[in-house]
Design a protein around this motif. Structure first.
Motif, PDB file in Angstrom:
ATOM      1  N   ARG A  36      12.764  -3.490   0.053  1.00 18.84           N
ATOM      2  CA  ARG A  36      11.574  -4.237  -0.334  1.00 18.84           C
ATOM      3  C   ARG A  36      10.797  -4.572   0.931  1.00 18.84           C
ATOM      4  O   ARG A  36      11.385  -4.848   1.968  1.00 18.84           O
ATOM      5  N   PRO A  37       9.478  -4.586   0.865  1.00 17.29           N
ATOM      6  CA  PRO A  37       8.684  -4.849   2.068  1.00 17.29           C
ATOM      7  C   PRO A  37       8.929  -6.236   2.661  1.00 17.29           C
ATOM      8  O   PRO A  37       8.781  -6.427   3.846  1.00 17.29           O
ATOM      9  N   ASP A  38       9.335  -7.199   1.843  1.00 13.92           N
ATOM     10  CA  ASP A  38       9.548  -8.544   2.353  1.00 13.92           C
ATOM     11  C   ASP A  38      10.995  -8.809   2.762  1.00 13.92           C
ATOM     12  O   ASP A  38      11.338  -9.922   3.119  1.00 13.92           O
ATOM     13  N   SER A  39      11.857  -7.783   2.723  1.00 12.44           N
ATOM     14  CA  SER A  39      13.248  -7.990   3.122  1.00 12.44           C
ATOM     15  C   SER A  39      13.393  -7.743   4.626  1.00 12.44           C
ATOM     16  O   SER A  39      12.720  -6.891   5.197  1.00 12.44           O
ATOM     17  N   TRP A  40      14.258  -8.518   5.221  1.00  9.78           N
ATOM     18  CA  TRP A  40      14.502  -8.439   6.662  1.00  9.78           C
ATOM     19  C   TRP A  40      15.997  -8.295   6.895  1.00  9.78           C
ATOM     20  O   TRP A  40      16.787  -9.053   6.354  1.00  9.78           O
ATOM     21  N   LYS A  77       7.284  -2.944  10.228  1.00 10.53           N
ATOM     22  CA  LYS A  77       6.704  -4.253   9.906  1.00 10.53           C
ATOM     23  C   LYS A  77       5.281  -4.323  10.454  1.00 10.53           C
ATOM     24  O   LYS A  77       5.016  -3.924  11.576  1.00 10.53           O
ATOM     25  N   GLU A  80       0.754  -8.579   9.766  1.00 10.43           N
ATOM     26  CA  GLU A  80       0.642  -9.543   8.670  1.00 10.43           C
ATOM     27  C   GLU A  80       2.021  -9.940   8.132  1.00 10.43           C
ATOM     28  O   GLU A  80       2.260 -11.104   7.807  1.00 10.43           O
ATOM     29  N   GLU A  81       2.946  -8.987   8.055  1.00 11.56           N
ATOM     30  CA  GLU A  81       4.301  -9.290   7.576  1.00 11.56           C
ATOM     31  C   GLU A  81       5.037 -10.228   8.526  1.00 11.56           C
ATOM     32  O   GLU A  81       5.699 -11.176   8.080  1.00 11.56           O
ATOM     33  N   ARG A 125       3.574 -13.722   8.232  1.00  9.21           N
ATOM     34  CA  ARG A 125       4.040 -14.365   6.997  1.00  9.21           C
ATOM     35  C   ARG A 125       5.489 -14.822   7.163  1.00  9.21           C
ATOM     36  O   ARG A 125       5.858 -15.930   6.771  1.00  9.21           O
ATOM     37  N   HIS A 126       6.315 -13.984   7.796  1.00 11.98           N
ATOM     38  CA  HIS A 126       7.718 -14.326   8.038  1.00 11.98           C
ATOM     39  C   HIS A 126       7.820 -15.566   8.934  1.00 11.98           C
ATOM     40  O   HIS A 126       8.659 -16.443   8.711  1.00 11.98           O
ATOM     41  N   ILE A 151       7.018 -18.677   6.865  1.00 15.34           N
ATOM     42  CA  ILE A 151       8.168 -19.002   6.006  1.00 15.34           C
ATOM     43  C   ILE A 151       9.251 -19.695   6.831  1.00 15.34           C
ATOM     44  O   ILE A 151       9.825 -20.704   6.409  1.00 15.34           O
TER      45      ILE A 151
END
Length: 97
Positions: free
Chosen positions: A10-14, A48, A51-52, A55-56, A59
């Protein structure tokens, strides 16, 4: 056709590795660094975007704010050491003799 692990996530997974690179990059590129988020994104890698990573960061800052304000309970650690826990699991060697 095989897909890479980066494109299948997923694009938001790290990953833990990306998080560690992110932390190091934040220490290297402070808020006064021109193009900070682009530099952090390049340091993290894994496709990444600026912008990602931005955003990270936001958060992360919100999580820290919640922890500092007492909205996240601290874990209840017991006083035993890792070695004591292992000893509880493993029977003494003399039981095998």
């Amino acid at each position: 056709m095989a897909s890479s692990s980066v494109s299948s996530r997923r694009p938001d997974s790290w990953t833990p590795k990306e998080n560690k690179l992110f932390e190091k990059a934040l220490a290297q590129f402070d808020r006064d660094t021109p193009d900070r988020w682009q530099n952090v994104a390049m340091a993290v890698g894994g496709g990444k975007s600026a912008e990602e990573v931005k955003r990270h960061y936001h958060i992360l800052m919100e999580d820290l704010r919640r922890i500092d304000s007492g909205h996240v309970p601290l874990p209840n650690y017991n006083n035993t050491t890792a070695q004591e826990e292992e000893e509880k699991k493993e029977p003494p060697l003399c039981e095998f003799l």
